[in-house]
Design a protein around this motif. Sequence first.
Motif, PDB file in Angstrom:
ATOM      1  N   TRP A   1      -2.336 -22.522   6.710  1.00 45.91           N
ATOM      2  CA  TRP A   1      -0.925 -22.893   6.886  1.00 45.91           C
ATOM      3  C   TRP A   1      -0.009 -21.766   6.413  1.00 45.91           C
ATOM      4  O   TRP A   1       0.921 -21.372   7.116  1.00 45.91           O
ATOM      5  CB  TRP A   1      -0.641 -24.176   6.119  1.00 45.91           C
ATOM      6  N   MET A   2      -0.282 -21.243   5.210  1.00 50.50           N
ATOM      7  CA  MET A   2       0.529 -20.139   4.678  1.00 50.50           C
ATOM      8  C   MET A   2       0.438 -18.916   5.584  1.00 50.50           C
ATOM      9  O   MET A   2       1.461 -18.295   5.925  1.00 50.50           O
ATOM     10  CB  MET A   2       0.040 -19.765   3.275  1.00 50.50           C
ATOM     11  N   LEU A   3      -0.774 -18.572   5.974  1.00 54.53           N
ATOM     12  CA  LEU A   3      -0.987 -17.398   6.812  1.00 54.53           C
ATOM     13  C   LEU A   3      -0.337 -17.563   8.179  1.00 54.53           C
ATOM     14  O   LEU A   3       0.248 -16.619   8.715  1.00 54.53           O
ATOM     15  CB  LEU A   3      -2.487 -17.146   6.962  1.00 54.53           C
ATOM     16  N   GLY A   4      -0.422 -18.773   8.735  1.00 57.55           N
ATOM     17  CA  GLY A   4       0.163 -19.028  10.050  1.00 57.55           C
ATOM     18  C   GLY A   4       1.682 -18.879  10.046  1.00 57.55           C
ATOM     19  O   GLY A   4       2.255 -18.237  10.939  1.00 57.55           O
ATOM     20  N   ILE A   5       2.339 -19.453   9.049  1.00 51.65           N
ATOM     21  CA  ILE A   5       3.799 -19.360   8.956  1.00 51.65           C
ATOM     22  C   ILE A   5       4.243 -17.912   8.774  1.00 51.65           C
ATOM     23  O   ILE A   5       5.137 -17.413   9.469  1.00 51.65           O
ATOM     24  CB  ILE A   5       4.331 -20.228   7.799  1.00 51.65           C
ATOM     25  N   ALA A   6       3.603 -17.217   7.832  1.00 53.76           N
ATOM     26  CA  ALA A   6       3.975 -15.833   7.546  1.00 53.76           C
ATOM     27  C   ALA A   6       3.730 -14.927   8.749  1.00 53.76           C
ATOM     28  O   ALA A   6       4.549 -14.056   9.064  1.00 53.76           O
ATOM     29  CB  ALA A   6       3.209 -15.321   6.333  1.00 53.76           C
ATOM     30  N   THR A   7       2.615 -15.138   9.437  1.00 55.21           N
ATOM     31  CA  THR A   7       2.296 -14.322  10.617  1.00 55.21           C
ATOM     32  C   THR A   7       3.294 -14.570  11.737  1.00 55.21           C
ATOM     33  O   THR A   7       3.760 -13.630  12.397  1.00 55.21           O
ATOM     34  CB  THR A   7       0.874 -14.624  11.112  1.00 55.21           C
TER      35      THR A   7
END
Length: 220
Positions: free
Chosen positions: A18-24
């Motif tokens: 979730w964190m990686l998806g939003i930041a990406t």
Amino acid sequence: MLLDMAGEFQTALWETAWMLGIATLFSIIIGVPLGIFLFATSKGMFWQNKMIQSLAGTIINIFRSLPYMILLILLIPLTKWLLGTTTGPTAASISLTIAGIPFYARLVETALREIDRGVIEAAEACGASSWLIIKEVLIPEAKSGMIAGLTITMISLLGYSAMAGMIGGGGLGDLAIRFGYHRFQTEVMIATVIILIILVQLIQWLGDRLAKRAKKVAQS
């Protein structure tokens, strides 16, 4: 022991994703235009503006020069103001996004600088507008490099997300700290490291394949 914690690992993996998806996502949405802007305002380009280019470049370099942990702490008030909380994966994604945007913007700019200037000059000679050059020349020609840059960015953000666990950001880093460090469960720490290595390998493999495919399309 690890089998008993399968639920914990599943939750931590989802929080990391979730964190990686939003930041990406936001690194792409903002980083790509910002990288194009940096390139287009550089010397000899169609939006050449030394003052704006220097100012934008300086601001980006300031954010890039900050170690992630310092940036994470500095952004706590902003995170609190935006979300009403400073813990959890969504809160951690704000600092990840702020770290990812300037990082990826510079990689996009680098990819654009690798384009043969002759191709751009030929488009200008044909009377193409700056927006048409960006759409039909810059982005297609630099797509392979931009994908490679995004791969590097995602791997860096994955590492940052693990650090975010130190202040309650959730994810695999939080799991490793809570169980592997504070409770001295070495097997949890080792399992977390293995999962992160696997994720890095998967991201790199997929990024390499997409970059090669984009390069073939550009050359055809």
